[in-house]
Design an enzyme around this catalytic site. Structure first.
Site, PDB file in Angstrom:
ATOM      1  N   GLY A   1       0.841  -1.186   0.000  1.00 58.79           N
ATOM      2  CA  GLY A   1       0.000   0.000   0.000  1.00 58.79           C
ATOM      3  C   GLY A   1       0.874   1.233   0.000  1.00 58.79           C
ATOM      4  O   GLY A   1       2.043   1.189   0.411  1.00 58.79           O
TER       5      GLY A   1
ATOM      6  N   GLN B   1       2.850   9.970   1.448  1.00 54.27           N
ATOM      7  CA  GLN B   1       4.150   9.305   1.502  1.00 54.27           C
ATOM      8  C   GLN B   1       5.053   9.679   0.335  1.00 54.27           C
ATOM      9  O   GLN B   1       6.249   9.381   0.368  1.00 54.27           O
ATOM     10  CB  GLN B   1       3.973   7.791   1.555  1.00 54.27           C
ATOM     11  CG  GLN B   1       3.343   7.302   2.850  1.00 54.27           C
ATOM     12  CD  GLN B   1       3.237   5.799   2.884  1.00 54.27           C
ATOM     13  OE1 GLN B   1       2.265   5.233   2.393  1.00 54.27           O
ATOM     14  NE2 GLN B   1       4.241   5.146   3.446  1.00 54.27           N
TER      15      GLN B   1
ATOM     16  N   CYS C   1       6.153  -0.003   7.756  1.00 50.07           N
ATOM     17  CA  CYS C   1       5.728   1.139   6.949  1.00 50.07           C
ATOM     18  C   CYS C   1       6.897   1.603   6.093  1.00 50.07           C
ATOM     19  O   CYS C   1       8.032   1.702   6.581  1.00 50.07           O
ATOM     20  CB  CYS C   1       5.259   2.279   7.854  1.00 50.07           C
ATOM     21  SG  CYS C   1       4.728   3.762   6.963  1.00 50.07           S
ATOM     22  N   LEU C   2       6.626   1.910   4.833  1.00 46.38           N
ATOM     23  CA  LEU C   2       7.675   2.385   3.941  1.00 46.38           C
ATOM     24  C   LEU C   2       8.256   3.714   4.394  1.00 46.38           C
ATOM     25  O   LEU C   2       9.396   4.037   4.059  1.00 46.38           O
ATOM     26  CB  LEU C   2       7.131   2.524   2.514  1.00 46.38           C
ATOM     27  CG  LEU C   2       6.603   1.239   1.873  1.00 46.38           C
ATOM     28  CD1 LEU C   2       6.080   1.530   0.472  1.00 46.38           C
ATOM     29  CD2 LEU C   2       7.670   0.158   1.843  1.00 46.38           C
TER      30      LEU C   2
ATOM     31  N   HIS D   1      -4.264   0.980   7.636  1.00 42.70           N
ATOM     32  CA  HIS D   1      -2.937   1.599   7.633  1.00 42.70           C
ATOM     33  C   HIS D   1      -2.879   2.750   6.625  1.00 42.70           C
ATOM     34  O   HIS D   1      -2.417   3.853   6.958  1.00 42.70           O
ATOM     35  CB  HIS D   1      -1.899   0.523   7.288  1.00 42.70           C
ATOM     36  CG  HIS D   1      -0.485   1.004   7.264  1.00 42.70           C
ATOM     37  ND1 HIS D   1       0.472   0.573   8.167  1.00 42.70           N
ATOM     38  CD2 HIS D   1       0.163   1.884   6.444  1.00 42.70           C
ATOM     39  CE1 HIS D   1       1.628   1.156   7.894  1.00 42.70           C
ATOM     40  NE2 HIS D   1       1.469   1.962   6.854  1.00 42.70           N
ATOM     41  N   GLU D   2      -3.359   2.501   5.405  1.00 48.45           N
ATOM     42  CA  GLU D   2      -3.262   3.534   4.368  1.00 48.45           C
ATOM     43  C   GLU D   2      -4.224   4.694   4.622  1.00 48.45           C
ATOM     44  O   GLU D   2      -3.870   5.857   4.406  1.00 48.45           O
ATOM     45  CB  GLU D   2      -3.508   2.923   2.987  1.00 48.45           C
ATOM     46  CG  GLU D   2      -2.512   1.846   2.596  1.00 48.45           C
ATOM     47  CD  GLU D   2      -1.062   2.257   2.751  1.00 48.45           C
ATOM     48  OE1 GLU D   2      -0.736   3.457   2.569  1.00 48.45           O
ATOM     49  OE2 GLU D   2      -0.229   1.389   3.065  1.00 48.45           O
TER      50      GLU D   2
ATOM     51  N   HIS E   1      -2.793   7.049   7.129  1.00 40.44           N
ATOM     52  CA  HIS E   1      -1.824   7.987   6.549  1.00 40.44           C
ATOM     53  C   HIS E   1      -2.519   9.267   6.076  1.00 40.44           C
ATOM     54  O   HIS E   1      -1.973  10.365   6.212  1.00 40.44           O
ATOM     55  CB  HIS E   1      -1.116   7.352   5.350  1.00 40.44           C
ATOM     56  CG  HIS E   1       0.140   6.618   5.690  1.00 40.44           C
ATOM     57  ND1 HIS E   1       1.205   7.214   6.329  1.00 40.44           N
ATOM     58  CD2 HIS E   1       0.507   5.328   5.464  1.00 40.44           C
ATOM     59  CE1 HIS E   1       2.181   6.323   6.488  1.00 40.44           C
ATOM     60  NE2 HIS E   1       1.782   5.173   5.961  1.00 40.44           N
TER      61      HIS E   1
END
Length: 214
Positions: free
Chosen positions: A68, A73, A126-127, A168-169, A172
């Protein structure tokens, strides 16, 4: 590459961001854009530019690799995210975590609410927080509403690992990182997770590191 000026109009900034082609730079924790929240998408981009941006998010997610990616991000404060999960995991992991394949999807203006009281806790990364993972207790099932990239309504129930991804997304897009919801005593370097906590569920980690599971 320098980040586009935040003072420039959104479309101009996006053109500059997309110009080099290929994966976009992923913003790391500590950048205010990850905490500022997002602007609801309401046609601010022409269809061609939106399509290019969505494709760039897809390329960046695959390159990371991740399952995702949210617009903040990559430094863009729009309420847009993408998800995709081929779920290449062993059968035991699939059964315990409910991790099943998810096709590529675009989430525009998403929001979620829990369905029922059940919660599930697993290691999550997480990226934008590279190198670490932590256990996060989340709704086991959620109802997600919003639209897709073509403006079609989305109203769907997600369970298991797909529910975790969309939470999660969407978080963000509200300026929330997974660490805000994590059991901080579980915070582990990726290598430690690989060597010590690769079990399908984090019960051993909870006992050894001293945190509670729901």
């Amino acid at each position: 590459m320098a980040n586009p000026s935040p003072r420039a109009p959104l479309a101009e900034r996006l053109e500059e961001l997309l110009a080099p082609g290929g994966p976009l730079p992923v913003v790391a924790a500590g950048d205010p854009v990850l905490r500022a929240g997002t602007e609801r998408y309401d046609g601010q981009l022409d269809p061609a530019l939106l399509a290019r941006f969505v494709e760039a998010l897809r390329i960046t997610m695959h390159a990371a690799p991740g399952v995702g990616l949210a617009a903040p991000q990559v430094g863009v404060e729009l309420r847009i995210a993408v998800i995709e999960d081929p779920a290449p995991v062993p059968e035991e992991v699939r059964l315990v975590r409910g991790r099943v394949p998810q096709p590529f999807r675009v989430l525009v203006n998403p929001s979620y609410e829990g369905v029922g009281p059940a919660r599930a806790a697993f290691f999550e990364g997480c990226l934008s927080v590279p190198g670490y993972q932590a256990v996060v207790a989340r709704h086991a099932e959620v109802r997600l509403t919003g639209q897709d990239e073509h403006g079609r309504a989305l109203d769907e129930v997600f369970a298991g690992w797909p529910a975790r991804i969309v939470q999660h997304e969407t978080d963000h897009l509200d300026g929330t990182l997974y660490l805000d919801r994590a059991e901080l005593r579980s915070l582990s370097a990726n290598q430690a997770v690989l060597e010590r906590w690769a079990q399908p569920a984090p019960a051993e980690a909870a006992k050894a590191l001293g945190f509670e599971l729901p």
